[in-house]
Design an enzyme around this catalytic site. Structure first.
Site, PDB file in Angstrom:
ATOM      1  N   ASN A  50      -8.327  14.482  48.710  1.00 32.99           N
ATOM      2  CA  ASN A  50      -7.424  15.244  49.584  1.00 32.99           C
ATOM      3  C   ASN A  50      -6.588  14.374  50.512  1.00 32.99           C
ATOM      4  O   ASN A  50      -5.448  14.714  50.835  1.00 32.99           O
ATOM      5  CB  ASN A  50      -8.238  16.213  50.454  1.00 32.99           C
ATOM      6  N   ARG A  88      -2.447  24.064  44.614  1.00 27.60           N
ATOM      7  CA  ARG A  88      -3.515  23.061  44.640  1.00 27.60           C
ATOM      8  C   ARG A  88      -4.466  23.251  45.823  1.00 27.60           C
ATOM      9  O   ARG A  88      -5.680  23.032  45.702  1.00 27.60           O
ATOM     10  CB  ARG A  88      -2.887  21.660  44.689  1.00 27.60           C
ATOM     11  N   HIS A 119      -0.959  21.915  36.272  1.00 28.27           N
ATOM     12  CA  HIS A 119      -0.148  20.692  36.312  1.00 28.27           C
ATOM     13  C   HIS A 119       1.208  20.851  35.639  1.00 28.27           C
ATOM     14  O   HIS A 119       1.879  19.863  35.360  1.00 28.27           O
ATOM     15  CB  HIS A 119      -0.930  19.513  35.710  1.00 28.27           C
ATOM     16  N   HIS A 176      -8.522  23.328  45.592  1.00 30.69           N
ATOM     17  CA  HIS A 176      -9.375  22.385  46.319  1.00 30.69           C
ATOM     18  C   HIS A 176     -10.257  23.091  47.348  1.00 30.69           C
ATOM     19  O   HIS A 176     -11.295  22.557  47.737  1.00 30.69           O
ATOM     20  CB  HIS A 176      -8.533  21.291  46.973  1.00 30.69           C
TER      21      HIS A 176
HETATM   22  C1  HEM Z   1      -8.705  19.258  35.534  1.00 31.11           C
HETATM   23  C2  HEM Z   1      -9.010  18.527  36.581  1.00 31.11           C
HETATM   24  C3  HEM Z   1      -7.992  18.136  37.606  1.00 31.11           C
HETATM   25  C4  HEM Z   1      -7.751  16.889  38.066  1.00 31.11           C
HETATM   26  C5  HEM Z   1      -8.494  15.625  37.665  1.00 31.11           C
HETATM   27  C6  HEM Z   1      -6.664  16.976  39.003  1.00 31.11           C
HETATM   28  C7  HEM Z   1      -6.136  15.899  39.711  1.00 31.11           C
HETATM   29  C8  HEM Z   1      -4.936  15.928  40.382  1.00 31.11           C
HETATM   30  C9  HEM Z   1      -4.321  14.782  40.991  1.00 31.11           C
HETATM   31  C10 HEM Z   1      -4.918  13.381  41.040  1.00 31.11           C
HETATM   32  C11 HEM Z   1      -3.121  15.181  41.494  1.00 31.11           C
HETATM   33  C12 HEM Z   1      -2.077  14.322  42.181  1.00 31.11           C
HETATM   34  C13 HEM Z   1      -2.480  13.977  43.589  1.00 31.11           C
HETATM   35  C14 HEM Z   1      -1.558  12.947  44.218  1.00 31.11           C
HETATM   36  O1  HEM Z   1      -0.907  12.176  43.527  1.00 31.11           O
HETATM   37  O2  HEM Z   1      -1.501  12.922  45.463  1.00 31.11           O
HETATM   38  C15 HEM Z   1      -2.989  16.585  41.217  1.00 31.11           C
HETATM   39  C16 HEM Z   1      -1.911  17.358  41.570  1.00 31.11           C
HETATM   40  C17 HEM Z   1      -1.843  18.713  41.381  1.00 31.11           C
HETATM   41  N1  HEM Z   1      -2.845  19.518  40.888  1.00 31.11           N
HETATM   42 FE1  HEM Z   1      -4.525  18.898  39.987  1.00 31.11          FE
HETATM   43  N2  HEM Z   1      -6.252  18.276  39.086  1.00 31.11           N
HETATM   44  C18 HEM Z   1      -7.044  19.024  38.272  1.00 31.11           C
HETATM   45  C19 HEM Z   1      -6.985  20.390  38.117  1.00 31.11           C
HETATM   46  C20 HEM Z   1      -6.084  21.216  38.761  1.00 31.11           C
HETATM   47  C21 HEM Z   1      -6.155  22.653  38.803  1.00 31.11           C
HETATM   48  C22 HEM Z   1      -7.267  23.487  38.203  1.00 31.11           C
HETATM   49  C23 HEM Z   1      -5.065  23.084  39.490  1.00 31.11           C
HETATM   50  C24 HEM Z   1      -4.645  24.489  39.831  1.00 31.11           C
HETATM   51  C25 HEM Z   1      -4.940  25.540  39.100  1.00 31.11           C
HETATM   52  C26 HEM Z   1      -4.318  21.911  39.889  1.00 31.11           C
HETATM   53  C27 HEM Z   1      -3.120  21.922  40.541  1.00 31.11           C
HETATM   54  C28 HEM Z   1      -2.405  20.802  40.914  1.00 31.11           C
HETATM   55  C29 HEM Z   1      -1.045  20.843  41.388  1.00 31.11           C
HETATM   56  C30 HEM Z   1      -0.173  22.083  41.501  1.00 31.11           C
HETATM   57  C31 HEM Z   1      -0.699  19.535  41.724  1.00 31.11           C
HETATM   58  C32 HEM Z   1       0.621  19.043  42.332  1.00 31.11           C
HETATM   59  C33 HEM Z   1       0.539  19.178  43.841  1.00 31.11           C
HETATM   60  C34 HEM Z   1       1.762  18.770  44.616  1.00 31.11           C
HETATM   61  O3  HEM Z   1       2.781  18.407  44.047  1.00 31.11           O
HETATM   62  O4  HEM Z   1       1.652  18.807  45.865  1.00 31.11           O
HETATM   63  N3  HEM Z   1      -4.978  20.804  39.453  1.00 31.11           N
HETATM   64  N4  HEM Z   1      -4.120  17.024  40.556  1.00 31.11           N
END
Ligand code: HEM
Ligand SMILES: [Ca+2]
Ligand SMILES: [Ca+2]
Length: 293
Positions: free
Chosen positions: A70, A38, A169, A42
């Site tokens: 973030n 992530r 995800h 970002h």
């Molecule tokens: C499509 C639009 C996307 C949205 C709206 C989005 C939004 C989010 C949100 C809100 C979270 C949780 C944050 C939290 O609860 O603190 C999250 C977690 C995550 N996102 Fe996304 N995301 C998107 C696309 C992506 C992309 C493109 C990737 C990587 C290729 C990605 C990888 C991740 C990962 C791996 C997590 C988990 C992180 C952790 O456990 O520390 N996301 N995302």
């Protein structure tokens, strides 16, 4: 132009140092693999893959770390610091923080059982970070499909590439505050699944309680897409990819064909890693990823 052998003479051990440190960090805490993936996303979506995301705020709410998407959410900064200090011992002033993020993302996916790809290298580090650009360029988990498509289109990605990258995800965790409206108020969610998420995410309080992003959140696989098909998308934005719209067929395909998801994911990650890198004499090679030189 980036090239995969960029450090082969200037720092031949760079890739193995990064891989070793990622492997150790993920062995210690599985979720760190998700967090590192992530971080690279970002970074790249906010003024390109230039490690802007790693700069500490000099004044509160000026840098990217404190921007809405973030703040209290991005993690993994300490792992990047560890990698950077190992690299500075081995090859001082050579390997950029932006390249560390790109390689650590790939190594994380591999370590969690996913696909691999060759990472083009030679990015340099920004000397500025932008709170506003982080606020405005990262997609929101409350967005509908059309807004998700346009957020990615603004960065040069097609709707299918947006779906592919959302497959990130398949690993990691999300806070209760992000999923509350979905699990309490939405109807396009499996009711048993919603009930099970409610146990750890009350209607008031528990905002930072975590839930897994798919049913195999410790493994990089295609379960995320299988879950969407059975209305077990965790965030509003996740379920938007399979909600009777134009992206349903691709989600169906990935749910049945993990090889296709893996191969598309590698290509899309290379494309994401190419978002406006600083090269040549632009930017710098930071000594400390948190500060400009
Ligand atoms: C499509 C639009 C996307 C949205 C709206 C989005 C939004 C989010 C949100 C809100 C979270 C949780 C944050 C939290 O609860 O603190 C999250 C977690 C995550 N996102 Fe996304 N995301 C998107 C696309 C992506 C992309 C493109 C990737 C990587 C290729 C990605 C990888 C991740 C990962 C791996 C997590 C988990 C992180 C952790 O456990 O520390 N996301 N995302
Ligand atoms: Ca950036
Ligand atoms: Ca998974």
């Amino acid at each position: 132009q980036l090239s995969s052998n960029f450090y082969s003479s200037s720092c031949p051990t760079a890739l193995s140092i990064i891989q070793g440190a990622v492997s150790a960090a993920v062995s210690k805490e599985n979720r760190m693999g998700a967090s590192l993936l992530r971080l690279h996303f970002h970074d790249c979506f906010v003024n390109g893959c230039d490690a802007s995301v790693l700069l500490d705020d000099t004044t509160n709410f000026t840098g990217e770390k404190t921007a809405g998407p973030n703040n209290d959410s991005l993690r993994g900064y300490e792992v990047i610091d560890t990698i950077k200090s190992q690299l500075e011992k081995q090859c001082p002033g050579v390997v950029s923080c932006a390249d560390i993020l790109a390689v650590a993302a790939r190594d994380s996916v591999v370590k969690l059982g996913g696909t691999t790809w060759t990472v083009p290298l030679g990015r340099r580090d920004a000397t500025t970070a932008s709170f506003n650009d982080a606020q405005n360029n990262l997609p929101s988990p409350f967005s509908d499909l059309s807004a998700l498509i346009s957020a990615f289109s603004n960065k040069g990605f097609t709707a299918p590439e947006m779906v592919t990258l959302s497959g990130g995800h398949t690993i990691g965790q999300v806070k209760c505050s992000i999923i509350r409206t979905r699990i309490y108020n939405e109807t396009n969610i499996d009711s048993n699944f919603a009930a099970s998420l409610k146990k750890n995410c009350p209607s008031t309080g528990g905002d930072s309680n975590l839930s897994p992003l798919d049913q195999t959140a410790r493994v990089f696989d295609n379960t995320y897409f299988k879950d969407l098909v059975i209305k077990k998308g965790v965030m509003h934005s996740d379920q938007q990819l399979f909600n009777g719209g134009s992206t349903d067929s691709q989600v169906n395909t990935y749910s049945q064909n993990s090889a296709m998801f893996f191969s598309d994911f590698g290509s899309a990650m290379i494309k994401m890693g190419n978002l406006s890198p600083l090269t040549g004499s632009n930017g710098e090679i930071r000594t400390n990823c948190r500060k400009t030189n």
